[in-house]
Design an enzyme around this catalytic site. Structure first.
Site, PDB file in Angstrom:
ATOM      1  N   ARG A  15      -8.991 -72.165  30.290  1.00 25.71           N
ATOM      2  CA  ARG A  15      -8.538 -71.242  29.250  1.00 25.71           C
ATOM      3  C   ARG A  15      -9.660 -70.730  28.363  1.00 25.71           C
ATOM      4  NH1 ARG A  15      -3.845 -73.936  26.072  1.00 25.71           N
ATOM      5  NH2 ARG A  15      -4.541 -75.897  27.013  1.00 25.71           N
ATOM      6  N   GLY A 140       1.556 -86.432  24.623  1.00 25.43           N
ATOM      7  CA  GLY A 140       2.213 -87.659  25.052  1.00 25.43           C
ATOM      8  C   GLY A 140       2.778 -88.387  23.853  1.00 25.43           C
ATOM      9  N   LYS A 333     -42.171 -68.752   9.571  1.00 21.34           N
ATOM     10  CA  LYS A 333     -41.935 -69.453  10.837  1.00 21.34           C
ATOM     11  C   LYS A 333     -43.082 -70.392  11.125  1.00 21.34           C
ATOM     12  CE  LYS A 333     -43.387 -68.186  14.633  1.00 21.34           C
ATOM     13  NZ  LYS A 333     -44.464 -68.632  15.595  1.00 21.34           N
TER      14      LYS A 333
END
Length: 450
Positions: A15, A140, A333
Site C-alpha cells: 500500500r 487481533g 558547510k
C-alpha cells in the site's frame, strides 16, 4: 538481565506504492526501522536480530549502518509472523535471556513500555503488549480471564461477539528465548489465511500450562505504518510529541507548529527557536542559543550563546563555538567557527576554519571547489574580512590580518597584513553622460524608421 531484540522487517508494504521496502520509509529523518531499533536500544540489548525479506540487501545495509553489531537474517518466503520470528532462532541459539519481538513498521513503542514488559515477565511466561482501541477495526483481540491472557484471536477468525472486544494486540511480545522458540515449533498454519501466526503462541502456552499476561500502553505507541497516509500521520504525531518534549525541557518555541525536528535532534534549555525552523538529522544545539526564523540546520553543532539566522543554512560538518553570530542568508558547510566570530550577511563559508573574534564581511565567499577537489580556507583570530571578498582556497589569512572590500585572495596573507586584490579604479570625465545621450539618440532614430 540479558535482553535480545527480534525486529520483523520483511514486509513489502504494497500500500506504500513504492519500490522502497516499507521499513525504510522515513519519519522525522529516520527510517521506520531505525525508530524501531531506537525503541529497544535503551534496554542495552545483548543482541539485535533484524528479520529482512523484501529488499533484504537495502534493509540489511540500513540495519548495519545504525548498529554494526546487529544481526540480519532473511525470511525467504513470507509465511507469516511466526515463521518470520523462527528465522532468528540460529542467531539466538546460545542466548538464554529475555527476547522482545518488535516490528519495523511500528516506530513509536516507548522504552518505558518495554521496561514494563520485562518487569511483567518476572511473573509471567509470556507478555503481550496491548492497547484499548478507539476503533478496534481489524486488530487481533486479546481474550482475557482476569489478569491472565488466554489467547489472541485474529480479526478474520473472530466471531461477531469477539469483535466487540476493544482490547487489541500490538504484536509486541516478550518471553524467554527458549520459551519463544519452543512455542513457535508448535504453531500451525491451520487458519483462514493459511499463515503461521505469532499470536497462536498464547493459546499454545496456556495449553502447556504456561502463564501469559498483558501490559497496556497508549494506542498512539502502537501506530503501524502501512500507507503514505499513515506515514504522514506518523510524522505529524512525532512532531507534536517532539515539540512538547522540547518545551518541557526548557526550550522556547515561538510558533511550535512551524518548527520541525528530526528523530535525533538535541536542543538545550533556555534556547529560543523562532518560527519556521527545520532541524534535519544530526543537530545539537546547546543551552542559551537563539535560532532565528526560517533557518535550516543539518549535521551541525551550535554552542551556547550563539545566534543563527534568520534565513541561515548550517550544513553537515558545521561547528559553531560559543557566542558565534551567523546572520541572514548565510550558508556554512564543513567549517569550524570559533568563539565570538561573526558571519553576519550574505556569505558562504565552506571547508573552512574561522578563528576567534574574526569578522566575515557581507558577500564573502570561500571558493572551495576547483571542479574536482575541495580545498580549505583557514582564517586566523581577530581577522577582518572586507565585504565581497573571494577567498580562493587553499588559502590562509594570518591572525589580525585584513582584506579590503572586493578583494580576490589567491595567496596567503601573513599575520597583521592587509590584502588588496582588485582592479584599479579609473574615472572617465563626462563619459557616462555622453554614452547616455548616444543611447537615447539611437533609440529615437530606430523608432522613426518605417
Amino acid at each position: 538481565m540479558a535482553v535480545a531484540l527480534i525486529i520483523l522487517a520483511a514486509g513489502k508494504g504494497t500500500r506504500m506504492m513504492s519500490d522502497v521496502p516499507k521499513v525504510l520509509h522515513e519519519v522525522a529523518g529516520g527510517s521506520l526501522l531505525v525508530h524501531a531499533m531506537r525503541s529497544g536500544s535503551n534496554l542495552e540489548p545483548e543482541r539485535t536480530v533484524v528479520v529482512a525479506g523484501h529488499g533484504a540487501e537495502a534493509v540489511g545495509a540500513a540495519t548495519l549502518a545504525y548498529d554494526e553489531d546487529a544481526i540480519v537474517v532473511v525470511q525467504q518466503d513470507q509465511l507469516g509472523t511466526a515463521h518470520a520470528v523462527k528465522q532468528a532462532k540460529d542467531a539466538l541459539a546460545d542466548f538464554s535471556g529475555d527476547v522482545i519481538i518488535l516490528y519495523g513498521d511500528t516506530p513509536f513503542i516507548q522504552s518505558e513500555t518495554l521496561d514494563s514488559m520485562l518487569t511483567a515477565g518476572a511473573t509471567a511466561d509470556v507478555v503481550v503488549l496491548g492497547f484499548q482501541a478507539a476503533d478496534p477495526g481489524r486488530y487481533g483481540r486479546l481474550m482475557m480471564d482476569g489478569d491472565a491472557l488466554e489467547r489472541i484471536i485474529e480479526f478474520k477468525d473472530a466471531t461477531d461477539e469477539e469483535r466487540m472486544i476493544n482490547l487489541c494486540n500490538s504484536g509486541v511480545i516478550s518471553a524467554k528465548a527458549d520459551v519463544i522458540f519452543d512455542l513457535l515449533d508448535a504453531v500451525s498454519d491451520d487458519n483462514a489465511a493459511g499463515e503461521y501466526y505469532l499470536t497462536d503462541i498464547i493459546g499454545i502456552a496456556r495449553a502447556k500450562g504456561l502463564s501469559a499476561t498483558v501490559v497496556r500502553c497508549e494506542e498512539a505507541e502502537t501506530m503501524g505504518i502501512n500507507s503514505r497516509a499513515d506515514l504522514a500521520a506518523a510524522e505529524a504525531a512525532f512532531q507534536v510529541r517532539a515539540r512538547k518534549d522540547a518545551m518541557a525541557n526548557g526550550v522556547s518555541l515561538h510558533a511550535p507548529d512551524t518548527v520541525y525536528f528530526s528523530h535525533d535532534t538535541y536542543i538545550g534549555s533556555d534556547t529560543v527557536v523562532e518560527p519556521n525552523v527545520v532541524f534535519a538529522v544530526g543537530v545539537t544545539v546547546e543551552n542559551n542559543a537563539t535560532i532565528r526564523a526560517f533557518s535550516h540546520l543539518e549535521g551541525c553543532h551550535v554552542s551556547r550563546g550563539s545566534v543563527v539566522g534568520p534565513y541561515a543554512r548550517l550544513r553537515p560538518g558545521t561547528e559553531l563555538a560559543e557566542n558565534v553570530k551567523v546572520g541572514n542568508f548565510v550558508e556554512i558547510k564543513n567549517a569550524v567557527i570559533e568563539a565570538g566570530a561573526k558571519v553576519n550577511h550574505l556569505s558562504y563559508i565552506g571547508d573552512a576554519h574561522v578563528g576567534e573574534r574574526s569578522n566575515i564581511g557581507a558577500g564573502t565567499i570561500t571558493c572551495n571547489y576547483d571542479g574536482v577537489s575541495k580545498h580549505r580556507t583557514t582564517i586566523g583570530a581577530d581577522v577582518f574580512v572586507g565585504s565581497n571578498t573571494m577567498l580562493v582556497a587553499p588559502v590562509t589569512l594570518g591572525d589580525e590580518s585584513m582584506t579590503a572590500t572586493g578583494t580576490i585572495v589567491t595567496k596567503n596573507v601573513p599575520e597583521g597584513d592587509m590584502a588588496v586584490g582588485r582592479a584599479r579604479q579609473e574615472n572617465k570625465p563626462g563619459f557616462a553622460r555622453r554614452m547616455l545621450q548616444k543611447f537615447k539618440s539611437n533609440t529615437a532614430s530606430a523608432a522613426k524608421e518605417p
